[in-house]
Design a protein around this motif. Structure first.
Motif, PDB file in Angstrom:
ATOM      1  N   ALA A  42       7.834   3.742  -0.258  1.00  0.00           N
ATOM      2  CA  ALA A  42       8.818   2.790  -0.781  1.00  0.00           C
ATOM      3  C   ALA A  42      10.231   3.149  -0.320  1.00  0.00           C
ATOM      4  O   ALA A  42      11.000   2.274   0.099  1.00  0.00           O
ATOM      5  N   LEU A  43      10.570   4.423  -0.385  1.00  0.00           N
ATOM      6  CA  LEU A  43      11.898   4.860   0.052  1.00  0.00           C
ATOM      7  C   LEU A  43      12.096   4.595   1.538  1.00  0.00           C
ATOM      8  O   LEU A  43      13.165   4.154   1.955  1.00  0.00           O
ATOM      9  N   ALA A  44      11.062   4.831   2.336  1.00  0.00           N
ATOM     10  CA  ALA A  44      11.162   4.616   3.781  1.00  0.00           C
ATOM     11  C   ALA A  44      11.365   3.140   4.115  1.00  0.00           C
ATOM     12  O   ALA A  44      11.995   2.804   5.120  1.00  0.00           O
ATOM     13  N   GLN A  45      10.842   2.263   3.247  1.00  0.00           N
ATOM     14  CA  GLN A  45      10.945   0.821   3.502  1.00  0.00           C
ATOM     15  C   GLN A  45      12.031   0.152   2.662  1.00  0.00           C
ATOM     16  O   GLN A  45      12.192  -1.063   2.724  1.00  0.00           O
ATOM     17  N   ASN A  46      12.722   0.937   1.859  1.00  0.00           N
ATOM     18  CA  ASN A  46      13.779   0.425   0.991  1.00  0.00           C
ATOM     19  C   ASN A  46      13.272  -0.682   0.054  1.00  0.00           C
ATOM     20  O   ASN A  46      13.884  -1.742  -0.065  1.00  0.00           O
ATOM     21  N   ILE A  47      12.121  -0.416  -0.566  1.00  0.00           N
ATOM     22  CA  ILE A  47      11.544  -1.342  -1.542  1.00  0.00           C
ATOM     23  C   ILE A  47      11.179  -0.568  -2.801  1.00  0.00           C
ATOM     24  O   ILE A  47      11.159   0.668  -2.797  1.00  0.00           O
ATOM     25  N   ALA A  48      10.893  -1.275  -3.869  1.00  0.00           N
ATOM     26  CA  ALA A  48      10.480  -0.625  -5.116  1.00  0.00           C
ATOM     27  C   ALA A  48       9.034  -0.154  -4.988  1.00  0.00           C
ATOM     28  O   ALA A  48       8.212  -0.826  -4.356  1.00  0.00           O
ATOM     29  N   TRP A  88      -3.141  11.639  -9.649  1.00  0.00           N
ATOM     30  CA  TRP A  88      -2.156  10.644 -10.109  1.00  0.00           C
ATOM     31  C   TRP A  88      -0.791  10.936  -9.498  1.00  0.00           C
ATOM     32  O   TRP A  88      -0.131  10.066  -8.947  1.00  0.00           O
ATOM     33  N   GLU A  89      -0.375  12.196  -9.563  1.00  0.00           N
ATOM     34  CA  GLU A  89       0.925  12.583  -9.016  1.00  0.00           C
ATOM     35  C   GLU A  89       0.951  12.446  -7.493  1.00  0.00           C
ATOM     36  O   GLU A  89       1.954  12.025  -6.923  1.00  0.00           O
ATOM     37  N   ALA A  90      -0.154  12.786  -6.831  1.00  0.00           N
ATOM     38  CA  ALA A  90      -0.211  12.676  -5.363  1.00  0.00           C
ATOM     39  C   ALA A  90      -0.097  11.215  -4.921  1.00  0.00           C
ATOM     40  O   ALA A  90       0.623  10.898  -3.967  1.00  0.00           O
ATOM     41  N   LEU A  91      -0.792  10.319  -5.620  1.00  0.00           N
ATOM     42  CA  LEU A  91      -0.725   8.889  -5.283  1.00  0.00           C
ATOM     43  C   LEU A  91       0.672   8.336  -5.543  1.00  0.00           C
ATOM     44  O   LEU A  91       1.214   7.574  -4.739  1.00  0.00           O
ATOM     45  N   ARG A  92       1.268   8.726  -6.659  1.00  0.00           N
ATOM     46  CA  ARG A  92       2.615   8.246  -6.985  1.00  0.00           C
ATOM     47  C   ARG A  92       3.650   8.787  -5.993  1.00  0.00           C
ATOM     48  O   ARG A  92       4.575   8.089  -5.602  1.00  0.00           O
ATOM     49  N   THR A  93       3.481  10.036  -5.585  1.00  0.00           N
ATOM     50  CA  THR A  93       4.394  10.636  -4.613  1.00  0.00           C
ATOM     51  C   THR A  93       4.309   9.915  -3.271  1.00  0.00           C
ATOM     52  O   THR A  93       5.330   9.605  -2.649  1.00  0.00           O
ATOM     53  N   LYS A  94       3.089   9.622  -2.819  1.00  0.00           N
ATOM     54  CA  LYS A  94       2.906   8.908  -1.551  1.00  0.00           C
ATOM     55  C   LYS A  94       3.514   7.510  -1.644  1.00  0.00           C
ATOM     56  O   LYS A  94       4.195   7.041  -0.736  1.00  0.00           O
TER      57      LYS A  94
END
Length: 104
Positions: A32-38, A21-27
């Protein structure tokens, strides 16, 4: 904003499922940060939860999941399958939810 559902999902996962769960959320957050989206614009929490339950091995299996359209499949499918595969290898965890009737 009420985060009860997110908290309950976190509490419902234990052991290696919690790690996945944490690995999927981290990825998802990294993308999202790289693409500037939520993050939810990539996949909703419910889609990540379904990935944990069903453990898709192929893009075709991922495409059948709720919240995975053709655009998301093309952009993110292989990336998330990689996270699932790496987790399975690292934790010797290929558990599939018992109501998944797809062939192994």
């Amino acid at each position: 904003r009420d985060n009860k559902s997110t908290r309950s999902w976190r509490r419902s996962f234990q052991g290696t499922k919690q790690i996945l769960w944490e690995a999927l959320r981290t990825k998802r957050l990294e993308l999202a940060l790289a693409q500037n989206i939520a993050p939810y614009e990539i996949f909703h929490d419910s889609t990540l939860q379904e990935m944990i339950q069903k453990r898709p091995l192929k893009l075709e299996q991922l495409a059948q999941m709720s919240g995975v359209g053709s655009h998301h499949l093309e952009c993110y499918g292989s990336i998330f399958l990689e996270v699932l595969h790496a987790h399975a290898l690292q934790h010797d965890d290929t558990t599939v939810h018992e109501d998944d009737n797809s062939p192994q």
